[in-house]
Design a protein around this motif. Structure first.
Motif, PDB file in Angstrom:
ATOM      1  N   GLU A 164       1.102  -1.028   0.199  1.00 45.74           N
ATOM      2  CA  GLU A 164      -0.241   0.386   0.164  1.00 45.74           C
ATOM      3  C   GLU A 164       0.588   1.749  -0.041  1.00 45.74           C
ATOM      4  OE1 GLU A 164      -2.711   0.685  -0.587  1.00 45.74           O
ATOM      5  OE2 GLU A 164      -3.657  -1.283  -0.568  1.00 45.74           O
ATOM      6  N   THR A 165       2.118   1.078   0.855  1.00 42.28           N
ATOM      7  CA  THR A 165       2.723   2.459   1.125  1.00 42.28           C
ATOM      8  C   THR A 165       3.307   2.969  -0.343  1.00 42.28           C
ATOM      9  OG1 THR A 165       2.927   2.123   3.376  1.00 42.28           O
ATOM     10  CG2 THR A 165       4.711   3.258   1.761  1.00 42.28           C
ATOM     11  N   TRP A 166       3.920   1.609  -1.137  1.00 39.45           N
ATOM     12  CA  TRP A 166       4.548   1.915  -2.342  1.00 39.45           C
ATOM     13  C   TRP A 166       3.111   2.855  -3.307  1.00 39.45           C
ATOM     14  CZ3 TRP A 166       7.995   2.997  -6.223  1.00 39.45           C
ATOM     15  CH2 TRP A 166       7.900   3.019  -7.171  1.00 39.45           C
ATOM     16  N   GLU A 167       1.975   1.755  -3.491  1.00 43.44           N
ATOM     17  CA  GLU A 167       1.187   2.184  -4.723  1.00 43.44           C
ATOM     18  C   GLU A 167       0.230   3.708  -4.497  1.00 43.44           C
ATOM     19  OE1 GLU A 167      -1.281  -2.405  -5.101  1.00 43.44           O
ATOM     20  OE2 GLU A 167      -1.852  -0.606  -3.907  1.00 43.44           O
ATOM     21  N   GLU A 168       0.348   4.098  -3.090  1.00 40.81           N
ATOM     22  CA  GLU A 168       0.243   5.576  -2.633  1.00 40.81           C
ATOM     23  C   GLU A 168       0.634   6.430  -2.834  1.00 40.81           C
ATOM     24  OE1 GLU A 168      -4.329   3.659  -0.305  1.00 40.81           O
ATOM     25  OE2 GLU A 168      -2.509   5.366   1.058  1.00 40.81           O
ATOM     26  N   ALA A 169       2.342   6.232  -2.208  1.00 45.21           N
ATOM     27  CA  ALA A 169       2.640   7.367  -2.204  1.00 45.21           C
ATOM     28  C   ALA A 169       4.266   6.470  -3.097  1.00 45.21           C
ATOM     29  CB  ALA A 169       3.000   6.978  -0.493  1.00 45.21           C
ATOM     30  N   THR A 223      14.165   5.120  -0.369  1.00 50.48           N
ATOM     31  CA  THR A 223      13.594   5.314  -1.850  1.00 50.48           C
ATOM     32  C   THR A 223      12.645   6.415  -2.019  1.00 50.48           C
ATOM     33  OG1 THR A 223      14.834   3.638  -2.790  1.00 50.48           O
ATOM     34  CG2 THR A 223      13.544   4.805  -4.696  1.00 50.48           C
ATOM     35  N   LEU A 224      11.850   7.284  -2.208  1.00 46.67           N
ATOM     36  CA  LEU A 224      11.489   8.833  -2.581  1.00 46.67           C
ATOM     37  C   LEU A 224      10.842   8.296  -4.381  1.00 46.67           C
ATOM     38  CD1 LEU A 224      11.229  11.393  -0.620  1.00 46.67           C
ATOM     39  CD2 LEU A 224       9.444   9.424  -0.586  1.00 46.67           C
ATOM     40  N   SER A 225       9.802   8.061  -5.080  1.00 46.25           N
ATOM     41  CA  SER A 225      10.017   7.836  -6.589  1.00 46.25           C
ATOM     42  C   SER A 225       8.970   8.526  -6.830  1.00 46.25           C
ATOM     43  CB  SER A 225       9.365   5.765  -6.727  1.00 46.25           C
ATOM     44  OG  SER A 225      10.081   4.413  -6.182  1.00 46.25           O
ATOM     45  N   VAL A 226       9.612   8.890  -8.114  1.00 41.99           N
ATOM     46  CA  VAL A 226       9.296   9.942  -8.909  1.00 41.99           C
ATOM     47  C   VAL A 226       7.721   9.719  -9.399  1.00 41.99           C
ATOM     48  CG1 VAL A 226       9.449  11.672 -11.080  1.00 41.99           C
ATOM     49  CG2 VAL A 226      11.718  11.186  -9.548  1.00 41.99           C
ATOM     50  N   LYS A 227       7.692   8.125  -9.730  1.00 40.74           N
ATOM     51  CA  LYS A 227       6.785   7.568 -10.437  1.00 40.74           C
ATOM     52  C   LYS A 227       5.866   6.504  -9.930  1.00 40.74           C
ATOM     53  CE  LYS A 227       4.139   7.371 -14.749  1.00 40.74           C
ATOM     54  NZ  LYS A 227       2.740   7.666 -13.977  1.00 40.74           N
ATOM     55  N   TRP A 228       4.855   6.758  -9.538  1.00 41.89           N
ATOM     56  CA  TRP A 228       4.735   4.602  -8.841  1.00 41.89           C
ATOM     57  C   TRP A 228       3.001   5.032  -9.049  1.00 41.89           C
ATOM     58  CZ3 TRP A 228       5.728   9.979  -6.599  1.00 41.89           C
ATOM     59  CH2 TRP A 228       4.381  10.769  -6.033  1.00 41.89           C
ATOM     60  N   PRO A 229       2.451   4.276  -8.794  1.00 45.01           N
ATOM     61  CA  PRO A 229       1.085   3.757  -8.956  1.00 45.01           C
ATOM     62  C   PRO A 229       0.396   4.644  -9.299  1.00 45.01           C
ATOM     63  CG  PRO A 229       1.926   1.745  -8.331  1.00 45.01           C
ATOM     64  CD  PRO A 229       2.702   3.099  -8.123  1.00 45.01           C
ATOM     65  N   GLU A 230       0.106   5.683  -7.937  1.00 47.84           N
ATOM     66  CA  GLU A 230      -1.154   6.712  -7.620  1.00 47.84           C
ATOM     67  C   GLU A 230      -0.683   8.082  -7.511  1.00 47.84           C
ATOM     68  OE1 GLU A 230      -3.675   5.454  -4.610  1.00 47.84           O
ATOM     69  OE2 GLU A 230      -4.179   3.364  -4.944  1.00 47.84           O
ATOM     70  N   GLN A 276      -0.503  13.280  -4.265  1.00 45.49           N
ATOM     71  CA  GLN A 276       0.740  14.168  -3.704  1.00 45.49           C
ATOM     72  C   GLN A 276       0.756  13.330  -2.628  1.00 45.49           C
ATOM     73  OE1 GLN A 276      -1.174  18.292  -3.660  1.00 45.49           O
ATOM     74  NE2 GLN A 276      -0.027  18.442  -5.464  1.00 45.49           N
ATOM     75  N   ARG A 277       2.629  13.857  -2.757  1.00 46.03           N
ATOM     76  CA  ARG A 277       3.073  13.493  -1.136  1.00 46.03           C
ATOM     77  C   ARG A 277       3.870  14.765  -0.809  1.00 46.03           C
ATOM     78  NH1 ARG A 277       6.839   8.826  -3.697  1.00 46.03           N
ATOM     79  NH2 ARG A 277       7.797  11.255  -4.660  1.00 46.03           N
ATOM     80  N   LYS A 278       3.722  14.811   0.742  1.00 41.79           N
ATOM     81  CA  LYS A 278       4.714  16.404   1.279  1.00 41.79           C
ATOM     82  C   LYS A 278       5.296  15.732   2.991  1.00 41.79           C
ATOM     83  CE  LYS A 278       0.969  18.615   3.380  1.00 41.79           C
ATOM     84  NZ  LYS A 278      -0.135  20.131   4.342  1.00 41.79           N
ATOM     85  N   TRP A 279       6.183  15.980   3.367  1.00 43.43           N
ATOM     86  CA  TRP A 279       7.044  16.168   4.201  1.00 43.43           C
ATOM     87  C   TRP A 279       5.835  16.911   5.320  1.00 43.43           C
ATOM     88  CZ3 TRP A 279      10.614  12.363   4.852  1.00 43.43           C
ATOM     89  CH2 TRP A 279      11.262  12.326   4.163  1.00 43.43           C
ATOM     90  N   CYS A 280       6.094  16.545   6.223  1.00 46.17           N
ATOM     91  CA  CYS A 280       6.066  17.401   7.487  1.00 46.17           C
ATOM     92  C   CYS A 280       6.464  17.017   8.643  1.00 46.17           C
ATOM     93  CB  CYS A 280       4.827  17.216   7.351  1.00 46.17           C
ATOM     94  SG  CYS A 280       3.132  17.390   6.820  1.00 46.17           S
ATOM     95  N   SER A 281       6.639  18.386   9.776  1.00 42.84           N
ATOM     96  CA  SER A 281       6.440  17.855  11.000  1.00 42.84           C
ATOM     97  C   SER A 281       6.085  17.155  11.727  1.00 42.84           C
ATOM     98  CB  SER A 281       7.374  18.824  11.738  1.00 42.84           C
ATOM     99  OG  SER A 281       6.096  20.127  12.205  1.00 42.84           O
ATOM    100  N   TYR A 282       5.867  16.048  13.009  1.00 43.62           N
ATOM    101  CA  TYR A 282       4.755  15.969  14.185  1.00 43.62           C
ATOM    102  C   TYR A 282       3.866  16.885  13.491  1.00 43.62           C
ATOM    103  CZ  TYR A 282       2.632  14.459  17.954  1.00 43.62           C
ATOM    104  OH  TYR A 282       1.862  14.069  18.847  1.00 43.62           O
ATOM    105  N   SER A 283       4.468  18.129  14.706  1.00 46.64           N
ATOM    106  CA  SER A 283       2.706  19.381  14.539  1.00 46.64           C
ATOM    107  C   SER A 283       2.676  19.276  13.521  1.00 46.64           C
ATOM    108  CB  SER A 283       2.810  20.371  15.608  1.00 46.64           C
ATOM    109  OG  SER A 283       4.593  21.447  14.367  1.00 46.64           O
TER     110      SER A 283
END
Length: 177
Positions: A74-79, A124-131, A136-143
């Protein structure tokens, strides 16, 4: 997980979906941290583009009893993320007020969903993935992540986030005074 069988397309449908004995839908995912453990990757919801969540999805019957297989898939497919699993986190349950509940045999309230999360350190953060065309993805701090999950009404995902080893910057602010 070095032996991930990466597919170009996501699995769809619930015909192979695993359910707990209680009737709760079983879901697995990863809390994906950077090496310093001070940032987590959030993904946009496929249904609500302005909401940010954690990668997760249904555990399928053909993926065996080790739910890490489903979590990594799921992590690969979605992110589009691959990495090293560092720990299994405690199970959390859907707490949304609008989530349907199942009445148990003795009138127990059974959660709609049972979540199995794993902590992952990202390799690894792939440039292209199933979804990648849907999310979109983004980095977040805990807060920041906690704020996004509150906005998305996903309090059960905050429980999962709290159980991982992310550096909790809110705590640092309190300690600074």
């Amino acid at each position: 997980m070095g032996n991930l069988d990466k597919k170009d397309e996501s699995r769809v449908g619930r015909d192979q979906q695993r359910y707990a004995e209680s009737g709760a839908r079983m879901v697995a995912g990863c809390i994906c941290l950077n090496e310093a453990k001070d940032k987590v990757i959030m993904i946009s919801s496929s249904k609500h583009k302005d909401r940010w969540i954690l990668p997760k999805g249904g555990i399928e019957l053909d993926e065996g009893e080790d739910f890490v297989v489903s979590a990594v898939r799921e992590t690969w497919e979605e992110a589009g993320i691959e990495g090293k699993i560092t720990q299994k986190l405690p199970v959390v349950y859907d707490k949304r007020k609008d989530a349907p509940i199942i009445k148990g045999e003795f009138n127990d309230i059974i959660p709609k969903t049972e979540f199995h999360f794993y902590e992952m350190i990202i390799d690894t953060l792939s440039v292209k993935w199933p979804e990648s065309d849907k999310r979109q993805r983004k980095w977040c701090s805990y807060s920041e992540a906690k704020h996004e999950l509150i906005k998305s009404n996903r309090l059960e995902l905050i429980d999962a986030l709290n159980s991982c080893d992310i550096l909790k910057d809110e705590e640092l602010d309190e300690d600074a005074y």
